[in-house]
Design a protein around this motif. Structure first.
Motif, PDB file in Angstrom:
ATOM      1  N   ASP A  61      26.574  33.112  45.219  1.00  0.00           N
ATOM      2  CA  ASP A  61      27.184  31.833  45.564  1.00  0.00           C
ATOM      3  C   ASP A  61      28.706  31.892  45.525  1.00  0.00           C
ATOM      4  O   ASP A  61      29.386  31.194  46.277  1.00  0.00           O
ATOM      5  CB  ASP A  61      26.701  30.735  44.617  1.00  0.00           C
ATOM      6  CG  ASP A  61      25.230  30.415  44.804  1.00  0.00           C
ATOM      7  OD1 ASP A  61      24.690  30.749  45.882  1.00  0.00           O
ATOM      8  OD2 ASP A  61      24.624  29.831  43.887  1.00  0.00           O
ATOM      9  N   LEU A  64      30.734  32.503  48.697  1.00  0.00           N
ATOM     10  CA  LEU A  64      30.859  31.445  49.693  1.00  0.00           C
ATOM     11  C   LEU A  64      31.998  30.475  49.383  1.00  0.00           C
ATOM     12  O   LEU A  64      32.082  29.407  49.964  1.00  0.00           O
ATOM     13  CB  LEU A  64      29.546  30.675  49.808  1.00  0.00           C
ATOM     14  CG  LEU A  64      28.386  31.473  50.393  1.00  0.00           C
ATOM     15  CD1 LEU A  64      27.103  30.686  50.329  1.00  0.00           C
ATOM     16  CD2 LEU A  64      28.693  31.875  51.821  1.00  0.00           C
ATOM     17  N   GLY A  83      29.812  26.843  50.447  1.00  0.00           N
ATOM     18  CA  GLY A  83      28.354  26.798  50.373  1.00  0.00           C
ATOM     19  C   GLY A  83      27.664  27.064  51.691  1.00  0.00           C
ATOM     20  O   GLY A  83      28.028  27.965  52.449  1.00  0.00           O
ATOM     21  N   LEU A  84      26.634  26.258  51.975  1.00  0.00           N
ATOM     22  CA  LEU A  84      25.825  26.458  53.177  1.00  0.00           C
ATOM     23  C   LEU A  84      26.622  26.220  54.452  1.00  0.00           C
ATOM     24  O   LEU A  84      26.369  26.863  55.472  1.00  0.00           O
ATOM     25  CB  LEU A  84      24.599  25.553  53.139  1.00  0.00           C
ATOM     26  CG  LEU A  84      23.577  25.863  52.050  1.00  0.00           C
ATOM     27  CD1 LEU A  84      22.461  24.836  52.055  1.00  0.00           C
ATOM     28  CD2 LEU A  84      23.016  27.251  52.217  1.00  0.00           C
ATOM     29  N   GLU A  85      27.600  25.304  54.396  1.00  0.00           N
ATOM     30  CA  GLU A  85      28.427  25.072  55.572  1.00  0.00           C
ATOM     31  C   GLU A  85      29.242  26.318  55.905  1.00  0.00           C
ATOM     32  O   GLU A  85      29.372  26.703  57.060  1.00  0.00           O
ATOM     33  CB  GLU A  85      29.361  23.886  55.343  1.00  0.00           C
ATOM     34  CG  GLU A  85      30.226  23.557  56.541  1.00  0.00           C
ATOM     35  CD  GLU A  85      31.196  22.426  56.290  1.00  0.00           C
ATOM     36  OE1 GLU A  85      31.848  22.003  57.250  1.00  0.00           O
ATOM     37  OE2 GLU A  85      31.316  21.971  55.140  1.00  0.00           O
ATOM     38  N   ARG A  86      29.777  26.984  54.884  1.00  0.00           N
ATOM     39  CA  ARG A  86      30.543  28.214  55.100  1.00  0.00           C
ATOM     40  C   ARG A  86      29.628  29.324  55.635  1.00  0.00           C
ATOM     41  O   ARG A  86      30.023  30.096  56.511  1.00  0.00           O
ATOM     42  CB  ARG A  86      31.223  28.656  53.817  1.00  0.00           C
ATOM     43  CG  ARG A  86      32.119  29.869  54.022  1.00  0.00           C
ATOM     44  CD  ARG A  86      33.045  30.055  52.839  1.00  0.00           C
ATOM     45  NE  ARG A  86      34.018  31.069  53.100  1.00  0.00           N
ATOM     46  CZ  ARG A  86      35.136  30.896  53.781  1.00  0.00           C
ATOM     47  NH1 ARG A  86      35.401  29.720  54.298  1.00  0.00           N
ATOM     48  NH2 ARG A  86      35.980  31.883  53.970  1.00  0.00           N
ATOM     49  N   LEU A  87      28.424  29.399  55.108  1.00  0.00           N
ATOM     50  CA  LEU A  87      27.469  30.395  55.580  1.00  0.00           C
ATOM     51  C   LEU A  87      27.169  30.177  57.065  1.00  0.00           C
ATOM     52  O   LEU A  87      27.110  31.130  57.848  1.00  0.00           O
ATOM     53  CB  LEU A  87      26.180  30.313  54.757  1.00  0.00           C
ATOM     54  CG  LEU A  87      25.119  31.355  55.044  1.00  0.00           C
ATOM     55  CD1 LEU A  87      25.608  32.724  54.603  1.00  0.00           C
ATOM     56  CD2 LEU A  87      23.838  31.006  54.326  1.00  0.00           C
ATOM     57  N   GLU A  88      27.019  28.926  57.476  1.00  0.00           N
ATOM     58  CA  GLU A  88      26.755  28.618  58.882  1.00  0.00           C
ATOM     59  C   GLU A  88      27.950  28.997  59.763  1.00  0.00           C
ATOM     60  O   GLU A  88      27.783  29.555  60.847  1.00  0.00           O
ATOM     61  CB  GLU A  88      26.446  27.137  59.036  1.00  0.00           C
ATOM     62  CG  GLU A  88      26.113  26.725  60.444  1.00  0.00           C
ATOM     63  CD  GLU A  88      25.778  25.254  60.557  1.00  0.00           C
ATOM     64  OE1 GLU A  88      25.398  24.845  61.666  1.00  0.00           O
ATOM     65  OE2 GLU A  88      25.887  24.514  59.565  1.00  0.00           O
ATOM     66  N   ILE A  98      21.961  31.083  61.821  1.00  0.00           N
ATOM     67  CA  ILE A  98      21.505  31.060  60.430  1.00  0.00           C
ATOM     68  C   ILE A  98      20.246  30.213  60.260  1.00  0.00           C
ATOM     69  O   ILE A  98      19.315  30.584  59.560  1.00  0.00           O
ATOM     70  CB  ILE A  98      22.622  30.512  59.510  1.00  0.00           C
ATOM     71  CG1 ILE A  98      23.853  31.399  59.558  1.00  0.00           C
ATOM     72  CG2 ILE A  98      22.144  30.342  58.083  1.00  0.00           C
ATOM     73  CD1 ILE A  98      23.650  32.762  58.973  1.00  0.00           C
ATOM     74  N   TRP A  99      20.184  29.063  60.904  1.00  0.00           N
ATOM     75  CA  TRP A  99      19.090  28.124  60.692  1.00  0.00           C
ATOM     76  C   TRP A  99      17.961  28.291  61.697  1.00  0.00           C
ATOM     77  O   TRP A  99      16.988  27.553  61.630  1.00  0.00           O
ATOM     78  CB  TRP A  99      19.610  26.687  60.731  1.00  0.00           C
ATOM     79  CG  TRP A  99      20.741  26.461  59.801  1.00  0.00           C
ATOM     80  CD1 TRP A  99      22.005  26.084  60.132  1.00  0.00           C
ATOM     81  CD2 TRP A  99      20.745  26.612  58.379  1.00  0.00           C
ATOM     82  NE1 TRP A  99      22.784  25.993  59.018  1.00  0.00           N
ATOM     83  CE2 TRP A  99      22.031  26.319  57.921  1.00  0.00           C
ATOM     84  CE3 TRP A  99      19.778  26.981  57.450  1.00  0.00           C
ATOM     85  CZ2 TRP A  99      22.380  26.367  56.580  1.00  0.00           C
ATOM     86  CZ3 TRP A  99      20.137  27.039  56.112  1.00  0.00           C
ATOM     87  CH2 TRP A  99      21.409  26.724  55.690  1.00  0.00           C
TER      88      TRP A  99
END
Length: 195
Positions: A61, A64, A83-88, A98-99
């Protein structure tokens, strides 16, 4: 009898109680920047990706967390997303979805032997069926979960199966939450569930 008048007619008859100013007030907003001319801020500087981790280098984590924007500049999504926004965003830079937002396979009708597979990272997934071929009936929503991975559309008979791709321990060390029935469908005998 009640007479109706338009708002503009009433405003014409109303007398102003405040004296009208002798001159009109005008304001203008001009933005200036050392790099730009005439209030237009231009930025042709390329984005610095040298100190940013790639998608393959992310292991925890903490990877990110953003590096932030340089002092005196306005941060972009790349500078401040976490977080998940950075991963996307990192996935979009490298061309990875990613999704997995591709639509479901609607070229065939799923059967119990060969269902349409939906991958899910969560404990349950909502799936909408519009028929096979597509748009032959109104959208019918179904809920599939890890406990009940198969579901059949009541309109067209299309069978959908959930394939769980999430972590093995989704509770992160916490005890699982006791399930409370929410609707009449939750009281259906397990013998009647699809297997």
């Amino acid at each position: 009898m009640l007479m109706r008048r338009s708002a503009t007619a009433l405003l014409r008859q109303a007398r102003p109680r405040v004296p009208i100013a002798a001159r009109s007030f005008q304001t203008s907003l001009i933005r200036r920047d050392a790099r730009g001319k005439d209030g237009i801020i231009t930025s042709t500087e390329p984005v610095d990706l040298s100190n940013m981790k790639t998608l393959g280098e992310i292991k925890a984590d903490e990877d990110l967390l953003p590096v932030g924007a340089p002092v005196g500049t306005v941060p972009t999504e790349l500078n401040q997303a976490t977080g998940l926004e950075r991963l996307e965003i990192l996935g979009k830079i490298e061309g990875v979805d990613i999704w997995d937002m591709r639509p479901l396979d609607t070229s065939r009708k799923g059967t119990m032997d060969n269902p349409v597979v939906v991958k899910s990272f969560g404990e349950e997934q909502y799936v909408g069926c519009t028929g096979v071929p597509a748009d032959t009936h109104e959208q019918h929503w179904m809920v599939i979960s890890r406990d009940r991975p198969f579901e059949r559309c009541t309109d067209c008979g299309n069978v959908i199966k959930m394939e769980y791709t999430g972590p093995d321990d989704p509770h992160h060390g916490h005890p699982p939450v006791k399930y409370e029935p929410e609707s009449f469908a939750d009281y259906v005998k397990p013998d009647y569930h699809y297997k």
